[in-house]
Design a protein around this motif. Structure first.
Motif, short mmCIF file in Angstrom:
data_model
loop_
_atom_site.label_atom_id
_atom_site.label_comp_id
_atom_site.label_asym_id
_atom_site.label_seq_id
_atom_site.Cartn_x
_atom_site.Cartn_y
_atom_site.Cartn_z
N LEU A 56 26.05 38.26 6.80
CA LEU A 56 25.90 37.46 5.43
C LEU A 56 25.23 38.14 4.25
O LEU A 56 25.17 37.53 3.22
N ILE A 57 24.60 39.32 4.46
CA ILE A 57 23.98 40.11 3.49
C ILE A 57 24.93 40.37 2.32
O ILE A 57 26.01 40.90 2.58
N SER A 62 23.25 34.14 1.96
CA SER A 62 22.36 35.11 2.69
C SER A 62 21.11 34.56 2.73
O SER A 62 20.21 34.96 3.71
N ASP A 63 20.62 33.66 1.74
CA ASP A 63 19.18 33.01 1.59
C ASP A 63 19.28 31.78 2.39
O ASP A 63 18.57 31.00 1.90
N TYR A 88 15.61 21.30 0.07
CA TYR A 88 16.54 22.17 0.21
C TYR A 88 17.65 21.53 -0.08
O TYR A 88 17.96 20.21 0.36
N ASN A 89 18.76 22.20 -0.58
CA ASN A 89 20.01 21.64 -0.68
C ASN A 89 21.08 21.81 0.71
O ASN A 89 20.89 22.82 1.30
N ILE A 90 21.75 20.71 0.76
CA ILE A 90 22.65 21.10 1.97
C ILE A 90 23.96 21.74 1.51
O ILE A 90 24.59 21.20 0.69
N VAL A 91 24.07 22.97 2.07
CA VAL A 91 25.08 23.76 1.50
C VAL A 91 26.61 23.37 2.35
O VAL A 91 27.57 23.45 1.65
N ASN A 92 26.13 23.29 3.61
CA ASN A 92 27.29 22.91 4.58
C ASN A 92 26.89 22.03 5.57
O ASN A 92 25.70 22.11 6.19
N ILE A 93 27.81 21.00 6.17
CA ILE A 93 27.50 20.48 7.29
C ILE A 93 28.51 20.39 8.22
O ILE A 93 29.99 20.58 7.97
N GLN A 110 19.71 25.65 1.82
CA GLN A 110 19.23 26.69 0.73
C GLN A 110 18.30 26.09 -0.15
O GLN A 110 18.27 24.78 -0.57
N ALA A 111 17.14 26.74 -0.48
CA ALA A 111 15.96 26.27 -1.23
C ALA A 111 16.52 25.93 -2.39
O ALA A 111 17.34 26.76 -3.16
N LYS A 112 16.03 24.82 -3.06
CA LYS A 112 16.51 24.29 -4.45
C LYS A 112 15.81 25.24 -5.43
O LYS A 112 14.55 25.81 -5.32
N LYS A 113 16.44 25.37 -6.51
CA LYS A 113 16.03 26.45 -7.41
C LYS A 113 15.36 25.52 -8.37
O LYS A 113 15.55 24.34 -8.89
N LYS A 114 13.73 26.06 -8.76
CA LYS A 114 13.01 25.24 -9.54
C LYS A 114 13.50 25.66 -11.11
O LYS A 114 13.73 26.86 -11.37
N GLY A 115 13.25 24.77 -12.13
CA GLY A 115 13.48 24.98 -13.32
C GLY A 115 14.96 25.05 -13.59
O GLY A 115 15.88 24.33 -13.01
#
Length: 116
Positions: A56-57, A62-63, A88-93, A110-115
């Motif tokens: 995944l790198i 990867s994050d 966190y956003n749900i990227v995949n289920i 995946q952590a939500k981006k701020k701003g």
């Protein structure tokens, strides 16, 4: 073979729901989970193998990290997960489509981006 999870693996709680933007008293905007759409569930952390982490790198996933919840048809990719006051956003289920009595879903977060 599908991994089976024990009840004691599900030892943390998270909130799953749709987010909405709230204006603070200072005029800033904050994204929070709408309390009317909240589902409170127990989850288990899912470990990734070392070889999968290396694969995944450099990719867009990867994050990310995975959690396991009991199968719930109400959970969709448009929702967010709140763990310890972090959204966190749900990227995949990855839903369990087997005929087992106890079904589990693996959520890739995946952590939500701020701003902006």
């Amino acid at each position: 073979m599908v991994k089976s999870y024990k009840p004691n693996d599900f030892n943390r709680k998270c909130l799953i729901g749709v987010t909405k933007t709230i204006t603070t008293s200072t005029g800033g905007k904050v994204e929070k989970i709408d309390p009317t759409s909240t589902i409170k569930v127990w989850f288990a952390a899912k470990m990734r193998s070392l070889s999968l982490q290396f694969q995944l790198i450099g990719t867009t996933t990867s994050d990310t990290f995975d959690i396991v919840i009991r199968h719930n048809k109400l959970v969709t990719k448009k929702m967010c997960v709140q763990i310890d006051d972090v959204l966190y956003n749900i990227v995949n289920i990855s839903s369990d489509e087997s005929s087992a009595l106890m079904k589990f879903d693996i959520l890739t977060l995946q952590a939500k981006k701020k701003g902006a």
